[in-house]
Design a protein around this motif. Structure first.
Motif, mmCIF file in Angstrom:
data_model
loop_
_atom_site.group_PDB
_atom_site.id
_atom_site.type_symbol
_atom_site.label_atom_id
_atom_site.label_comp_id
_atom_site.label_asym_id
_atom_site.label_seq_id
_atom_site.Cartn_x
_atom_site.Cartn_y
_atom_site.Cartn_z
ATOM 1 N N THR A 179 61.969 40.108 50.948
ATOM 2 C CA THR A 179 61.841 39.630 49.717
ATOM 3 C C THR A 179 60.605 38.007 50.074
ATOM 4 N N TYR A 180 60.047 38.046 51.704
ATOM 5 C CA TYR A 180 58.250 37.836 52.043
ATOM 6 C C TYR A 180 57.719 38.531 51.123
ATOM 7 N N SER A 230 57.545 38.614 47.460
ATOM 8 C CA SER A 230 57.268 37.030 46.525
ATOM 9 C C SER A 230 55.118 37.390 47.378
ATOM 10 N N SER A 231 55.310 38.167 48.333
ATOM 11 C CA SER A 231 53.515 37.661 47.970
ATOM 12 C C SER A 231 52.469 38.338 47.192
ATOM 13 N N ASP A 263 53.983 39.370 44.524
ATOM 14 C CA ASP A 263 53.412 38.075 43.100
ATOM 15 C C ASP A 263 52.763 36.532 43.485
ATOM 16 N N ALA A 264 52.758 36.183 44.073
ATOM 17 C CA ALA A 264 51.829 35.447 44.541
ATOM 18 C C ALA A 264 49.907 36.357 44.551
ATOM 19 N N ASP A 302 49.345 36.486 41.210
ATOM 20 C CA ASP A 302 49.116 35.159 40.023
ATOM 21 C C ASP A 302 47.957 35.044 39.546
ATOM 22 N N ASN A 336 57.639 45.906 38.895
ATOM 23 C CA ASN A 336 58.022 44.339 38.464
ATOM 24 C C ASN A 336 58.371 44.513 36.906
ATOM 25 N N TRP A 361 62.429 44.109 41.052
ATOM 26 C CA TRP A 361 62.402 42.929 41.713
ATOM 27 C C TRP A 361 63.908 42.421 42.282
#
Length: 95
Positions: free
Chosen positions: A51-52, A55-56, A58-59, A62, A5, A34
């Motif tokens: 993408t799932y 995104s997971s 990244d979550a 965070d 990332n 990404w």
């Protein structure tokens, strides 16, 4: 697979030596940030599961979560036509 990332300069996943990756009949390996992954040039299912997965990651970053990497189980059913067809008729993805 290692995904980088660029915004946060972080890596997640299993590290693979880029020099050990080799081309095959289906693909020529390239590395992307990404947000620049060319999903429109990949198999149709990649835009769903990849993408799932990203995104997971990244979550989790965070939330500063130390939970295990995302897990998925599923299948994709493509329309008849072999390699010339990239249309998903239906799929199941348990996350």
């Amino acid at each position: 697979v290692q995904f980088r990332n660029a915004t946060h300069n972080t890596c997640k996943g299993t590290i693979i030596d880029p020099d050990a990756i080799r081309a095959c009949d289906e693909m020529i390996p390239e590395w992307f940030d990404w947000g620049e992954i060319p999903l429109h040039q990949m198999f149709a299912d990649d835009s769903i599961w990849l993408t799932y997965y990203l995104s997971s990651l990244d979550a989790r970053r965070d939330k500063r979560s130390h939970a295990s990497l995302p897990k998925m189980n599923g299948w994709f059913h493509f329309a008849p036509g072999g390699d010339g067809n990239n249309q998903i008729l239906h799929y199941f993805l348990d996350t």
